[in-house]
Motif scaffolding. Structure first.
Motif, PDB file in Angstrom:
ATOM      1  N   ALA A  88      25.528 -62.625  61.760  1.00 11.00           N
ATOM      2  CA  ALA A  88      25.527 -62.606  63.226  1.00 11.00           C
ATOM      3  C   ALA A  88      24.527 -63.635  63.738  1.00 11.00           C
ATOM      4  N   VAL A  89      24.906 -64.322  64.794  1.00 13.92           N
ATOM      5  CA  VAL A  89      24.017 -65.194  65.559  1.00 13.92           C
ATOM      6  C   VAL A  89      24.162 -64.707  66.988  1.00 13.92           C
ATOM      7  N   THR A  90      23.091 -64.132  67.522  1.00 12.79           N
ATOM      8  CA  THR A  90      23.202 -63.485  68.825  1.00 12.79           C
ATOM      9  C   THR A  90      22.123 -63.948  69.795  1.00 12.79           C
ATOM     10  N   THR A  91      22.491 -63.993  71.059  1.00 15.98           N
ATOM     11  CA  THR A  91      21.516 -64.278  72.110  1.00 15.98           C
ATOM     12  C   THR A  91      20.943 -62.978  72.685  1.00 15.98           C
ATOM     13  N   GLU A  92      21.611 -61.864  72.398  1.00 15.82           N
ATOM     14  CA  GLU A  92      21.193 -60.578  72.964  1.00 15.82           C
ATOM     15  C   GLU A  92      19.784 -60.215  72.494  1.00 15.82           C
ATOM     16  N   GLY A  93      18.862 -60.130  73.434  1.00 14.06           N
ATOM     17  CA  GLY A  93      17.481 -59.763  73.141  1.00 14.06           C
ATOM     18  C   GLY A  93      16.646 -60.861  72.517  1.00 14.06           C
ATOM     19  N   ALA A  94      17.211 -62.061  72.376  1.00 18.61           N
ATOM     20  CA  ALA A  94      16.508 -63.138  71.678  1.00 18.61           C
ATOM     21  C   ALA A  94      15.283 -63.630  72.447  1.00 18.61           C
ATOM     22  N   ARG A  95      15.393 -63.710  73.770  1.00 19.28           N
ATOM     23  CA  ARG A  95      14.239 -64.170  74.564  1.00 19.28           C
ATOM     24  C   ARG A  95      13.089 -63.182  74.458  1.00 19.28           C
ATOM     25  N   GLU A  96      13.374 -61.901  74.515  1.00 22.62           N
ATOM     26  CA  GLU A  96      12.341 -60.875  74.397  1.00 22.62           C
ATOM     27  C   GLU A  96      11.772 -60.840  72.963  1.00 22.62           C
ATOM     28  N   HIS A  97      12.630 -61.073  72.001  1.00 19.09           N
ATOM     29  CA  HIS A  97      12.221 -61.052  70.597  1.00 19.09           C
ATOM     30  C   HIS A  97      11.206 -62.148  70.290  1.00 19.09           C
ATOM     31  N   ILE A  98      11.367 -63.340  70.870  1.00 22.11           N
ATOM     32  CA  ILE A  98      10.404 -64.413  70.602  1.00 22.11           C
ATOM     33  C   ILE A  98       9.035 -64.053  71.175  1.00 22.11           C
ATOM     34  N   ASP A  99       9.007 -63.269  72.248  1.00 22.23           N
ATOM     35  CA  ASP A  99       7.718 -62.803  72.778  1.00 22.23           C
ATOM     36  C   ASP A  99       7.045 -61.817  71.828  1.00 22.23           C
ATOM     37  N   VAL A 100       7.835 -60.946  71.215  1.00 19.59           N
ATOM     38  CA  VAL A 100       7.301 -60.009  70.215  1.00 19.59           C
ATOM     39  C   VAL A 100       6.700 -60.791  69.044  1.00 19.59           C
ATOM     40  N   LEU A 101       7.411 -61.809  68.598  1.00 23.47           N
ATOM     41  CA  LEU A 101       6.913 -62.624  67.494  1.00 23.47           C
ATOM     42  C   LEU A 101       5.674 -63.423  67.887  1.00 23.47           C
ATOM     43  N   ALA A 102       5.633 -63.918  69.111  1.00 25.10           N
ATOM     44  CA  ALA A 102       4.461 -64.658  69.586  1.00 25.10           C
ATOM     45  C   ALA A 102       3.221 -63.765  69.583  1.00 25.10           C
ATOM     46  N   LYS A 103       3.398 -62.509  69.932  1.00 23.90           N
ATOM     47  CA  LYS A 103       2.282 -61.552  69.907  1.00 23.90           C
ATOM     48  C   LYS A 103       1.781 -61.398  68.465  1.00 23.90           C
ATOM     49  N   ARG A 104       2.703 -61.209  67.518  1.00 22.64           N
ATOM     50  CA  ARG A 104       2.329 -61.015  66.118  1.00 22.64           C
ATOM     51  C   ARG A 104       1.712 -62.263  65.501  1.00 22.64           C
ATOM     52  N   TYR A 105       2.323 -63.410  65.739  1.00 20.30           N
ATOM     53  CA  TYR A 105       1.904 -64.631  65.064  1.00 20.30           C
ATOM     54  C   TYR A 105       0.814 -65.409  65.801  1.00 20.30           C
ATOM     55  N   MET A 106       0.749 -65.290  67.130  1.00 18.10           N
ATOM     56  CA  MET A 106      -0.181 -66.100  67.908  1.00 18.10           C
ATOM     57  C   MET A 106      -1.178 -65.284  68.716  1.00 18.10           C
ATOM     58  N   GLY A 107      -0.943 -63.978  68.836  1.00 15.52           N
ATOM     59  CA  GLY A 107      -1.806 -63.161  69.677  1.00 15.52           C
ATOM     60  C   GLY A 107      -1.556 -63.373  71.158  1.00 15.52           C
ATOM     61  N   GLU A 108      -0.413 -63.961  71.501  1.00 15.38           N
ATOM     62  CA  GLU A 108      -0.044 -64.247  72.892  1.00 15.38           C
ATOM     63  C   GLU A 108       0.906 -63.172  73.403  1.00 15.38           C
ATOM     64  N   GLU A 109       0.792 -62.832  74.682  1.00 19.34           N
ATOM     65  CA  GLU A 109       1.692 -61.830  75.275  1.00 19.34           C
ATOM     66  C   GLU A 109       3.117 -62.342  75.411  1.00 19.34           C
TER      67      GLU A 109
END
Length: 135
Positions: A88-109
């Motif tokens: 699957a390649v999906t756009t559903e929730g992808a924008r929100e997901h990159i924010d979750v990853l930014a928090k984990r990897y960069m400490g950014e909200e």
């Protein structure tokens, strides 16, 4: 089909573990990218967030075979390798997901870099999983 063993879940879901994603170029050669990684244990899918039309996203549209190697940042002798197909390649929730990853990897909200095209999530089905918990 295989599944990611539970002892490796935290590597893929809680820690800023960098991984190498391998996809196949149109000429059949492998293409490798260092990526942020996530895992959905309910769907049993390894998740990679990228932008539409990036090389890895184009590659899986043409050939869904892929592999991912995630190495424990605190113990290089502990790793998990997953190979299978991006089903699957999906756009559903992808924008929100990159924010979750930014928090984990960069400490950014929220993801601080400009987003030039739409975000997509590549969902890798684990057909073969190998792990090592070494020294």
């Amino acid at each position: 089909m295989s599944s990611v063993p539970e002892q490796f879940h935290e590597l893929l879901t809680e820690r800023p573990t960098y991984a190498v994603l391998t996809t196949m170029l149109p000429d059949g050669l492998p293409h490798m990218s260092v990526v942020w990684v996530d895992y959905d244990p309910e769907a049993d899918r390894v998740l990679v967030n990228t932008e539409r039309d990036r090389r890895k996203e184009k590659n899986v549209r043409g050939d869904p075979r892929a592999g991912l190697l995630a190495v424990d940042p605190d113990n290089w002798f502990r790793w998990v390798a997953v190979s299978g197909e991006v089903d699957a390649v999906t756009t559903e929730g992808a924008r929100e997901h990159i924010d979750v990853l930014a928090k984990r990897y960069m400490g950014e909200e929220s993801y601080p870099n400009p987003i030039e095209t739409e975000r997509v999530i590549l969902e890798l089905r684990p057909d073969h999983v190998t792990g090592f918990e070494g020294a």
